[in-house]
Design an enzyme around this catalytic site. Structure first.
Site: not given
Lengths: 482, 488
Positions: B80, B155, B179
């Site tokens: 990420k 997210s 997330s």
């Protein structure tokens, strides 16, 4: 005209003597090229996290113990949020609700009186970097040096317990002395490692309620603090006497004008939005830890004073004066290692060294021109009758002027005391012969008249004769004349 | 191994590498080719780093030839974009960090690098991890591999989508309020949020420091366990990382769950849930019962306050964490400003997206003088109550089972104008962050339209092994995890 009373409190910031910064391993060494003592943590780069320097906490605890504070069992760090380019995270890690130490006090002498200032709290925080504004006219940029960012900073907040500039001066000296003794800070004010911020207000004599206070920043020496107290006293009293009121605000000391000025609105942070720093865990300080810190306290002024009395046979007064500042006490003991005459050296330190220091509250002993060893040698030369006390004063003057070691000065100026009486006797004989009136007075029992003759002999030997010896020689000469 | 290497599990790839059936370079190249061919339509990656990846693959192959063995040696992974990678741009999907190249690795990344993993690139996310749909990325949306008209969740949407699309066997994401678990559920993969403090946060660009936690995405529970093995550890660089010993998280896999007590919190089965979701979760719970688990209805009475508490705590911390992005030291600086206030103001106005600014304002507000007690201080107290709810519940049960989300993946744009609706998609995941406990989402079925549904399992702090054990027991009795989306 109403009588006003000035009420003074301090916020004291001092950089702690740790080798590395408070949240990272960067060096705290002063005076390095800009931005060379930085890492992702003290630069506040994304994702970096603070980890507490245990040594910093222990030094802070030491100060809390010495200031008689109640130590919080659980301490917590909080974020003080404000934007400034010398603060890379745009928040300062500090403390607010769970301070390290609270409700302490510091005792100090004002003249013969012992005064006590209450300590509201002692807490640990981080220092900011430095903004550098180029002096080039028209420069449209500023530079930032973050070497200092993250240096551990101790903040000591007092209650408003001081009433005059004289008290403030005594307090500042005592606080500085304690911090020096604790070895938590080098207390160098020129380089900003000890800073006093002032809060000051006025109230009418006899009133309990405190007046509106003003905080003053940018005071970088004790002398400045004292000047500022005078200036603020005048400003605030003028306001009150003309029926206006003092505005609660933070003001800046302006050195050129010798006055304070209000900060521009953008220099004032209205709301710091403190909240517990979630990157740092709560720290539990147990009794055992506090006990260890207490046990490891360095020798403090009181203990050293008692030791000086016992070990060196000094009077309590002399010992007290010599131990009031750690560097002075250390200078004294260092001199003793070169010549073991505590009373003689003590007198010189009290009369000369302390007088020099007292001429300017911001003087540091490190800048004193005479090395401890040289002062010891000077006293030894007196003790061994190589020079008289009078000559010693002249030698000392030369030493202060940077002329070098006392032996060299004595030699260069030919100041060695004449101990051989055969050199003095002819001069005594001549002086006695040339002053029959005075001799007559002496004979008539006016003993003091002999001093005039001693003076003349001393003058002719250019001070190198021992006055006591001269005195005796004159007496025996007069007696011989009978 | 079918569709090799795209849908091979990490464990399978490990065996092929071990057996010499393929090299890390071949594997890495094959996945890079697949990403090149297919990611244009999905947008999972923000940055693919083929040169670095192939270098790491070659190094891994060389190490293997010299006899080195490590479970992740030569395994391609994705990260990420919130995790700092030394020498590789890390933007947090924000304009304000557009050109930021960290000179350091996040600790979790460093541990993977040390283990010999290969990094394919950086994955898309909502800007600063603020969002539930990946639509708040400053750079691009990510599409759900199961239906490209829908969001992948957020997210960590890129991390979930990359695994679902067969771009890599596993990725790392972060979970502040769901997330990891929410996009795992919406993309039909396994996602694990470890206990707060289990994985170091050093180098994880902070959104909400007391809630953020790094965790793995993979297609199987075992693969998640392998990644957790590599990243879990106390870290001297993170004071909040826990001094709790780790174990081999694969050891518990395969143990039967007979007698284990599974709690069903009544507050998690609410009106307004999509019926297909509720049905799938209830079937999954029934399956656990069929394996001998004891199902216990429980209550987590303060659940209804979780979203409010979360949006106070998280935004308060964010308002301070994001203060450093000011144009003064690094990152985006607005051009042509005349003074420092204008530089701060315009850099931040132009550098941050709408959602980030919304949360900074909210966080600034709740910490402001006069409001602190009413909001932040009170939120902390309620947070304690929520934590106590779980402590109480875990006296009665060993794990808790809930739906991961109230619905399946929604359409791109559907909730963009309604922040509250968007926030509610995390309603079941937020409490675990507030309480600091571990949570895992794994596939437990599909809707009639073929959209994945997630089952969430929660366990007491540092009981990741128990979580993985139950998840693995459920996973092995179904083949949901073998399903794969049809990519055009």
């Amino acid at each position: 005209m109403t009588a006003f009373e000035t009420v003074i409190g301090f916020e004291i910031h001092t950089e702690l003597l740790t080798r590395s910064k408070v949240w990272c391993g960067c060096s705290t060494q002063f005076g390095q090229p800009p931005n060379t003592q930085v890492c992702p943590i003290c630069l506040g780069l994304p994702g970096s996290l603070p980890v507490l320097n245990r040594r910093a906490l222990e030094l802070a605890l030491r100060a809390c113990v010495a200031l008689n504070c109640r130590i919080a069992p659980v301490i917590q760090f909080e974020r003080k949020n404000y934007y400034y380019p010398d603060l890379p995270k745009n928040y300062q890690i500090s403390q607010l609700r769970k301070n390290l130490g609270e409700a302490g006090w510091l005792e100090f002498q004002v003249g013969d009186e012992t005064r006590r200032v209450r300590i509201n709290n002692v807490h640990l925080e981080e220092d900011a970097g430095k903004n550098i504004h180029p002096e080039t006219p028209g420069a449209d940029y500023s530079l930032v040096d973050l070497n200092r960012a993250g240096t551990p900073l101790l903040e000591i907040v007092t209650e408003p317990d001081l009433r005059s500039a004289a008290e403030a001066a005594a307090f500042m000296n005592a606080m500085k002395s304690l911090l020096e003794y604790l070895e938590v800070s080098d207390c160098n004010m020129h380089e900003g490692r000890l800073r006093f911020e002032l809060n000051i207000s006025q109230r009418r004599a006899g009133e309990e309620r405190l007046g509106t206070k003003v905080e003053v920043k940018n005071l970088n020496s004790m002398k400045t603090v004292l000047r500022c107290i005078d200036a603020e006293e005048d400003r605030q009293r003028d306001l009150l006497e003309s029926g206006e009121s003092v505005i609660q605000e933070t003001r800046l000391w302006d050195e050129p004008s010798g006055r304070t000025r209000a900060m521009r609105s953008k220099e004032v942070a209205h709301d710091y939005r403190y909240f517990p720093d979630p990157d740092l865990v709560e720290i539990h300080v147990d009794e055992a830890w506090v006990g260890r810190v207490r046990a490891e306290l360095p020798e403090l002024p009181d203990a050293r004073r008692r030791r000086f009395v016992e070990q060196y046979g000094l009077t309590d007064y002399s010992a007290g004066v010599l131990t009031a500042r750690k560097p002075v006490a250390e200078y004294f003991e260092s001199a003793l290692r070169s010549h073991a005459n505590p009373v003689g050296i003590g007198n010189w330190v009290i009369n000369e060294v302390l007088r020099w220091l007292g001429e300017d509250p911001d003087r540091e002993l490190a800048d004193y021109p005479v090395a401890a060893h040289d002062l010891a040698v000077l006293v030894r030369m007196i003790d061994e009758a190589t020079i008289s006390g009078k000559i010693a004063k002249e030698v000392y003057k030369a030493m202060m002027a940077g002329e070098g070691a006392p032996e060299a000065i004595v030699k260069a100026h030919g100041l060695v005391q004449i101990t051989d009486t055969s050199e003095i006797e002819p001069i005594v004989a001549r002086v006695v012969a040339e002053n029959p009136d005075t001799v007559a007075k002496i004979r008539a029992g006016k003993d003091k008249a002999i001093m005039a003759l001693v003076g003349q002999v001393m003058k002719e030997t250019r001070g190198k004769a021992n006055p006591q010896t001269v005195n005796e020689l004159i007496r025996s000469r007069i007696d011989e004349m009978v | 191994m079918t569709d090799a290497p795209a849908y091979a599990t990490l464990k399978e790839l490990q065996r092929s590498l071990e057996a010499g059936e393929c090299s890390s370079r071949e594997l890495t190249q094959a996945l890079l080719d697949r990403i090149e061919a297919l990611d244009g339509k999905l947008g999972a990656f923000l940055r693919v780093t083929p040169d670095e990846a192939l270098q790491q693959a070659d190094a891994a192959d060389a190490a293997r030839r010299q006899g080195r063995r490590s479970p992740l040696l030569g395994i391609p992974l994705g990260l990420k974009d919130i995790l700092c990678t030394r020498g590789v741009a890390t933007t947090c999907a924000s304009r304000i960090l557009r050109d930021f190249i960290p000179p350091y690795d996040a600790t979790a990344v460093a541990r993977l690098r040390q283990a010999g993993a290969v990094f394919l690139g950086k994955l898309n996310m909502d800007e600063f991890a603020m969002g539930s749909s990946c639509e708040f990325s400053a750079w691009q949306p990510t599409r759900n591999p199961w239906d490209p008209t829908r969001i992948p969740g957020g997210s960590s949407g890129g991390s979930a989508a990359a695994v679902a699309a067969g771009f890599c066997p596993a990725t790392l994401g972060t979970d502040t309020g769901g997330s990891i678990r929410q996009p795992a559920a919406l993309c039909g993969v396994v996602g694990l949020k470890p206990t707060y403090g289990r994985v170091s946060r050093y180098g994880l660009i902070a959104f909400a420091s007391s809630l953020d936690q790094i965790g793995p995405f993979a297609r199987t529970v075992e693969d998640c366990a392998l990644l957790l093995n590599a990243i879990a550890a106390q870290d001297p660089l993170d004071s909040t990382s826990a001094p709790v010993a780790t174990s081999d998280y694969t050891e518990c896999l395969g143990r039967e769950i007979r007698g284990l007590r599974v709690g069903l919190p009544r507050e998690y089965f609410i009106d307004g849930m999509e019926p297909a979701v509720e049905a799938a979760v209830r079937r999954a719970v029934a399956d656990l019962a069929a394996q001998g688990a004891e199902i216990v209805e429980i209550s987590l009475p303060h659940t209804e306050y979780a979203v409010a508490v979360y949006y106070i705590c998280a935004t308060a911390e964010a308002s301070s964490n994001l203060a450093r992005y000011d144009g003064a030291h690094y990152g985006y600086r607005a051009a042509g400003t005349r003074n420092i206030i204008e530089m701060y103001s315009r850099s931040r106005t132009e550098g941050f997206g709408e959602e980030v600014k919304r949360r900074i304002m909210l966080g600034t507000y709740v910490l402001s003088a006069g409001f602190y007690d009413a909001y932040y201080s009170k939120a902390l107290k309620v947070r304690t109550l929520i934590t106590r709810d779980f402590a109480e519940a875990f006296r009665q049960v060993d794990v808790i089972a809930t739906p991961t989300t109230p619905g399946v993946a929604f359409r791109i744009g559907e909730k963009l104008d309604d922040p509250l609706q968007m926030y509610l998609s995390d309603i079941f995941t937020i409490s675990a962050n507030l309480a600091g406990i571990p949570g895992l989402s794994l596939p437990c079925g599909f809707t009639a339209e073929g959209l994945p549904i997630g089952l969430q399992l929660l366990a007491p702090a540092f009981e990741e092994a128990r979580l993985l054990q139950v998840a693995h027991a459920y996973e092995q009795s179904h083949d949901w995890w073998r399903r794969r989306p049809e990519l055009a």
